[in-house]
Design a protein around this motif. Structure first.
Motif, PDB file in Angstrom:
ATOM      1  N   ILE A   1       0.666  -1.423   0.346  1.00 32.31           N
ATOM      2  CA  ILE A   1      -0.180   0.027   0.321  1.00 32.31           C
ATOM      3  C   ILE A   1       0.830   0.974   0.014  1.00 32.31           C
ATOM      4  CG2 ILE A   1      -1.603   1.807   1.386  1.00 32.31           C
ATOM      5  CD1 ILE A   1      -2.908  -1.637   2.617  1.00 32.31           C
ATOM      6  N   LYS A   2       2.511   1.134   0.780  1.00 29.66           N
ATOM      7  CA  LYS A   2       2.664   2.715   0.726  1.00 29.66           C
ATOM      8  C   LYS A   2       3.787   2.629  -0.132  1.00 29.66           C
ATOM      9  CE  LYS A   2       3.398   1.824   5.817  1.00 29.66           C
ATOM     10  NZ  LYS A   2       3.883   0.929   6.614  1.00 29.66           N
ATOM     11  N   GLN A   3       4.322   1.720  -1.115  1.00 27.49           N
ATOM     12  CA  GLN A   3       4.482   1.397  -2.387  1.00 27.49           C
ATOM     13  C   GLN A   3       3.455   2.068  -3.782  1.00 27.49           C
ATOM     14  OE1 GLN A   3       7.946  -0.451  -3.044  1.00 27.49           O
ATOM     15  NE2 GLN A   3       8.482  -1.025  -1.095  1.00 27.49           N
ATOM     16  N   ALA A   4       2.666   1.324  -3.244  1.00 25.48           N
ATOM     17  CA  ALA A   4       1.608   2.016  -4.872  1.00 25.48           C
ATOM     18  C   ALA A   4       1.441   2.981  -5.177  1.00 25.48           C
ATOM     19  CB  ALA A   4       0.220   1.755  -4.037  1.00 25.48           C
ATOM     20  N   ARG A   5       1.527   3.537  -6.512  1.00 25.46           N
ATOM     21  CA  ARG A   5       1.226   4.648  -7.302  1.00 25.46           C
ATOM     22  C   ARG A   5       0.087   4.676  -7.959  1.00 25.46           C
ATOM     23  NH1 ARG A   5       3.665   5.173 -11.688  1.00 25.46           N
ATOM     24  NH2 ARG A   5       3.772   2.393 -12.294  1.00 25.46           N
ATOM     25  N   GLY A   6      -0.673   3.521  -7.758  1.00 28.50           N
ATOM     26  CA  GLY A   6      -2.815   3.341  -8.752  1.00 28.50           C
ATOM     27  C   GLY A   6      -3.555   4.191  -7.556  1.00 28.50           C
ATOM     28  N   ARG A   7      -4.124   4.461  -9.142  1.00 31.33           N
ATOM     29  CA  ARG A   7      -5.518   5.395  -7.946  1.00 31.33           C
ATOM     30  C   ARG A   7      -6.662   4.921  -6.687  1.00 31.33           C
ATOM     31  NH1 ARG A   7      -5.577   7.505 -13.226  1.00 31.33           N
ATOM     32  NH2 ARG A   7      -6.924   6.522 -13.515  1.00 31.33           N
ATOM     33  N   TYR A   8      -6.108   3.490  -7.530  1.00 28.41           N
ATOM     34  CA  TYR A   8      -7.105   2.069  -6.783  1.00 28.41           C
ATOM     35  C   TYR A   8      -6.430   1.545  -6.507  1.00 28.41           C
ATOM     36  CZ  TYR A   8     -11.358   5.368  -7.580  1.00 28.41           C
ATOM     37  OH  TYR A   8     -11.963   5.486  -8.715  1.00 28.41           O
ATOM     38  N   ILE A   9      -6.249   0.809  -5.354  1.00 30.74           N
ATOM     39  CA  ILE A   9      -5.479  -0.940  -5.011  1.00 30.74           C
ATOM     40  C   ILE A   9      -6.632  -1.701  -4.519  1.00 30.74           C
ATOM     41  CG2 ILE A   9      -4.447  -1.785  -2.946  1.00 30.74           C
ATOM     42  CD1 ILE A   9      -3.243   1.103  -2.066  1.00 30.74           C
ATOM     43  N   CYS A  10      -6.111  -3.340  -5.319  1.00 26.29           N
ATOM     44  CA  CYS A  10      -6.264  -4.498  -5.684  1.00 26.29           C
ATOM     45  C   CYS A  10      -5.727  -5.102  -5.095  1.00 26.29           C
ATOM     46  CB  CYS A  10      -7.222  -4.866  -6.770  1.00 26.29           C
ATOM     47  SG  CYS A  10      -7.232  -3.412  -8.497  1.00 26.29           S
ATOM     48  N   PHE A  11      -6.303  -6.455  -4.272  1.00 30.75           N
ATOM     49  CA  PHE A  11      -5.450  -7.182  -3.479  1.00 30.75           C
ATOM     50  C   PHE A  11      -5.791  -8.663  -4.355  1.00 30.75           C
ATOM     51  CE2 PHE A  11      -6.443  -3.905  -0.622  1.00 30.75           C
ATOM     52  CZ  PHE A  11      -5.599  -3.749   0.261  1.00 30.75           C
ATOM     53  N   LEU A  12      -4.748  -9.273  -4.997  1.00 29.21           N
ATOM     54  CA  LEU A  12      -4.500 -10.540  -5.364  1.00 29.21           C
ATOM     55  C   LEU A  12      -3.398 -11.899  -4.495  1.00 29.21           C
ATOM     56  CD1 LEU A  12      -5.609 -12.592  -6.905  1.00 29.21           C
ATOM     57  CD2 LEU A  12      -3.942 -12.225  -8.791  1.00 29.21           C
TER      58      LEU A  12
END
Length: 306
Positions: free
Chosen positions: A78-89
């Motif tokens: 989460i801290k490294q994500a650049r996207g506007r939305y986060i998904c989890f797989l």
């Protein structure tokens, strides 16, 4: 560098063979505005060797950390994500090929919604089934939907605005139900949820109640409810005790304690009449018998509709 619409976070630990399927399901997406962040949580198998095959791909980032657990791995992602939305797989699940495409479409139609949750297909040896059994709407308290009803917001189903996710993060102090706590914290922050109509992921459901010692299950659920208590209503708390904690007591052959918790939930009207029967069956029937009964009931329901 262009900001992707989605950041997909996949924590993994010693699951190299399953992880490959998960990654390939992302590469097969019909919607390609994403980044995939794989967090290797200190694997000691050949995970890194397998991941090297994908290391040169532009949309895939590989992060290695010391073993800290799935919640810490997700927080790192989460801290490294650049996207506007986060998904989890999770590394042993797969996305359906059009999951991101359909989610992007739902986002465009529901721009004020912060979190989206797809349906999930669970595969068992004898049968397949779809969750959640009941869609969520924002007029129902989410804690009661999850803990007193047939609600479900598993991480693999969830897409959430990145900024909202960063305000909550996962609780690294609990080893069971961290997904429930995360979703309830999102809700308490004012996050609105949208129940999607498509199947977003396929889960190979190999759940086995014998994997953990019975006493450990009791302690884990008790710990989860202690963490949830400040966030949830009395009804949700008693409903969870009468269902999840009572079920773990029954598996530990502490039947009187299980019955006491279940009857307390009934006394406080925690469930609908139908749910009270479902909870009783899950708590008091042996697991194989419950699965057989639910399978028969499901087949009969389908037959009555055909």
């Amino acid at each position: 560098m262009k900001t992707p619409q989605f950041s997909i976070i996949t924590p993994t630990f010693n699951r190299s063979s399953q992880l490959r399927r998960a990654i390939e399901s992302i590469l097969a997406q019909t919607h390609t505005d994403y980044e995939l962040i794989v967090i290797d949580d200190g694997s000691t198998d050949d995970t890194q060797v397998m991941l090297n095959e994908f290391a040169g791909l532009e949309r895939i980032s590989i992060v290695k950390q010391s073993n800290q657990g799935a919640s810490a791995a997700r927080n790192n992602g989460i801290k490294q994500a650049r996207g506007r939305y986060i998904c989890f797989l999770d590394s042993d699940d797969v996305f359906t090929p059009d999951h991101l495409e359909k989610t992007a479409s739902d986002i465009s139609r529901q721009p004020d919604i912060q979190a989206f949750s797809s349906k999930l297909q669970f595969k068992r040896k004898s049968t397949n089934y779809i969750k959640p059994f009941k869609a969520y709407n924002n007029t129902q308290p989410l804690d009661e939907y999850l803990l007193c009803d047939r609600g479900s917001f598993l991480m693999v189903s969830l897409t959430v605005e990145s900024e909202v996710a960063r305000q909550c993060l996962f609780n690294t102090q609990i080893s069971y139900g961290d997904d429930i706590e995360f979703v309830i914290k999102l809700w308490k922050k004012g996050c609105e949820f949208y129940s999607q109509t498509h199947i977003g992921a396929i889960i190979d459901d190999r759940s086995d109640d014998s994997r953990l010692s019975r006493s450990l299950q009791v302690r884990q659920i008790d710990s989860l409810l202690s963490e949830l208590r400040p966030w949830i209503s009395d009804k949700a708390y008693l409903g969870a005790q009468g269902w999840f904690l009572a079920k773990s007591y029954a598996l530990d052959k502490r039947h009187q304690e299980a019955a006491k918790l279940y009857l307390s939930a009934i006394k406080h009207n925690c469930y609908s009449i139908k749910m009270s029967l479902i909870v009783a069956a899950q708590v008091f029937l042996p697991v194989p018998v419950y699965y057989w009964v639910s399978s028969v009931v499901g087949k009969l329901s389908k037959a009555s509709l055909s």
